[in-house]
Design an enzyme around this catalytic site. Structure first.
Site, short mmCIF file in Angstrom:
data_model
loop_
_atom_site.label_atom_id
_atom_site.label_comp_id
_atom_site.label_asym_id
_atom_site.label_seq_id
_atom_site.Cartn_x
_atom_site.Cartn_y
_atom_site.Cartn_z
N GLU A 1 -8.31 -1.96 3.83
CA GLU A 1 -7.26 -2.91 4.19
C GLU A 1 -5.96 -2.45 3.56
O GLU A 1 -5.94 -2.05 2.39
CB GLU A 1 -7.53 -4.33 3.66
CG GLU A 1 -8.59 -5.09 4.40
CD GLU A 1 -8.78 -6.51 3.85
OE1 GLU A 1 -7.80 -7.11 3.34
OE2 GLU A 1 -9.91 -6.99 3.91
N GLU B 1 -14.02 -8.23 -1.49
CA GLU B 1 -13.15 -8.72 -2.56
C GLU B 1 -13.77 -9.78 -3.47
O GLU B 1 -13.33 -10.94 -3.48
CB GLU B 1 -11.84 -9.25 -1.95
CG GLU B 1 -11.06 -8.18 -1.20
CD GLU B 1 -9.67 -8.62 -0.76
OE1 GLU B 1 -9.38 -9.84 -0.79
OE2 GLU B 1 -8.87 -7.75 -0.42
C1 FCB Z 1 -7.26 -9.80 1.87
C2 FCB Z 1 -8.42 -10.35 2.67
C3 FCB Z 1 -8.14 -10.46 4.15
C4 FCB Z 1 -6.73 -10.91 4.42
C5 FCB Z 1 -5.75 -10.05 3.67
C6 FCB Z 1 -4.31 -10.37 3.94
O1 FCB Z 1 -7.33 -10.29 0.57
O2 FCB Z 1 -9.55 -9.53 2.51
O3 FCB Z 1 -9.10 -11.31 4.71
O4 FCB Z 1 -6.59 -12.25 4.10
O5 FCB Z 1 -5.99 -10.15 2.30
#
Ligand code: FCB
Length: 413
Positions: A327, A149
């Site tokens: 994610e 990110e």
């Molecule tokens: C993302 C991050 C991860 C976690 C989630 C909820 O932005 O990559 O580490 O904090 O959000």
């Protein structure tokens, strides 16, 4: 190819044991966010990793995304620490023994404190670190995520100062994001064809609130999404966003090659609905929450349909690049009987399947997160885990959502 069903975590959010085995300090060690909490103990995963890998098996997963702590391997950014390298060696072996495919993130925000992403030298240090990991683990790791990110790092760490290292400087944030993209490109080049390499982007599909907001929504989409996708997949930055930045901070020197990778790791949490706000600094829009939508306990809209459209858009705009949903998850305050997380999981997996049916080359889905953990500036209050962690006793308990995930995976086989 077997679809990867996994959960995700990151080193600093779960490991604790910040002084063990020669680890050096990271920029997050002393950075207490708004709740004043740190990752000093977290889930004590550095000591309990073995039993935590058993949880993956209990959840019926065939893949696990986790990150290596750079400061365990290069404590001061330069000197190699064998004990750090050996630790992840054992973790990888244990995963393979369990039949679990590792998806390894090199950089999930715990920068060695001796380094600074504003400096180009850090790109070199990252390339060395990546080479070291490829040489040590490349015989067992097929999927590498270089950087997690870059937009969040740039915005929260260097523009707004609410993540480490706490800097507020728009120009620096653009330069840091550029260095992160250069670092990604250098690492993918170093890997060559020894495995898959991708970068994890926090992609937020955009919608305009009304017909007058379309232009602002397009520009915000450029700021959040196109800037990064264009850079790593096409090797150039979008002109509209570059003009916006340069209007605010003056001419930018964004030289070097940002192109690289053979897949995109998509981190998806919600969409952004944009209202034009002419004259707003630094950017001419507001992010709004439409009335009546369902929200997680973190206040983000539950928007699974936008995940399908995001994946279709990647296929359409970027030539059907392979994708891993690296994610996806939600804050739900229900400790063990977390029905809303279960519903969220089902809806988002269905959204991924809908995109696959329409030809998007999705290789895996990773729920964030395996365990409740240290949620950066927000500390331990927000709970994202499929497994509950009692921070007093460090007891782990699989939540209802974890069991539901297991059934879903079994049924999909
Ligand atoms: C993302 C991050 C991860 C976690 C989630 C909820 O932005 O990559 O580490 O904090 O959000």
């Amino acid at each position: 190819m077997t679809f990867l069903w996994g959960a995700a975590s990151s080193a600093f959010q779960i490991e604790g044991a910040l002084d063990a085995d020669g680890r050096g300090p990271s920029i997050w060690d002393d950075f207490a966010g708004e709740r004043g909490e740190t990752g000093a103990v977290a889930c004590d995963h550095y000591n309990r990793w073995h039993e935590d890998l058993d949880l993956l098996t209990e959840l019926g997963l065939n893949a696990y995304r986790f990150s290596l702590a750079w400061p365990r391997i290069f404590p001061d950014g330069r000197r190699l620490e064998r004990r750090g390298l050996d630790h992840y060696d054992r973790v990888l072996d244990a995963l393979l023994e369990r039949g679990i495919e590792p998806v390894v993130t090199l950089y999930h925000w715990d920068l060695p404190a001796a380094l600074d992403w504003r400096l180009n030298e850090t790109v070199e240090r990252f390339a060395d670190y990546a080479q070291t990991c490829f040489a040590a683990y490349g015989d067992r790791v097929r999927w590498w995520v270089t950087i997690n990110e870059p937009w969040i790092v740039g915005v929260l760490g260097y523009q707004l100062g609410i993540h480490a290292p706490g800097i507020r400087d728009l120009r620096a944030s653009v330069e840091v994001m550029h260095n992160l993209l250069l670092a990604h490109a250098r690492a993918t080049e170093a890997l060559g064809d020894r495995g898959h390499a991708g970068i994890a982007y926090s992609l937020f599909p955009h919608d305009a609130e009304g017909p007058d907001d379309v232009e602002a929504a397009h520009l915000s989409d450029g700021y959040v999404n196109r800037w990064f996708l264009d850079a790593s997949l096409n090797g150039s930055y979008p002109a509209d966003v570059r003009a916006l930045y340069e209007d605010r901070v003056g001419p930018l020197d964004l030289g070097g090659d940002t192109r690289g990778g053979d897949f995109v790791a998509v981190n998806y949490y919600t969409r952004r609905v944009i209202r034009a706000a002419p004259g707003h600094e630094p950017f001419p829009w507001d992010v709004v929450t439409p009335a009546g939508v369902e929200l997680t306990d973190g206040g983000w809209e539950v928007a699974p349909g936008a995940l399908t459209s995001l994946l279709l858009r990647l296929k359409h705009d970027y030539g059907n690049v392979p994708v891993i949903v690296a994610e996806n998850g939600c804050i739900v305050d229900e400790p063990l009987h977390d029905d809303r997380r279960t519903a969220f999981l089902h809806a988002h997996v269905a959204a991924v399947q809908a995109a696959r049916e329409q030809g998007v080359d999705v290789r895996g889905y990773f729920h964030w997160s395996l365990l409740d953990n240290f949620e950066w500036a927000l500390g331990y209050k927000p709970r994202f885990g499929l497994v509950h962690v009692d921070y007093e006793t460090q007891a782990r308990t699989i939540k209802d959502s974890g069991r539901a995930y297991r059934r879903l995976i079994e049924e999909s086989a």
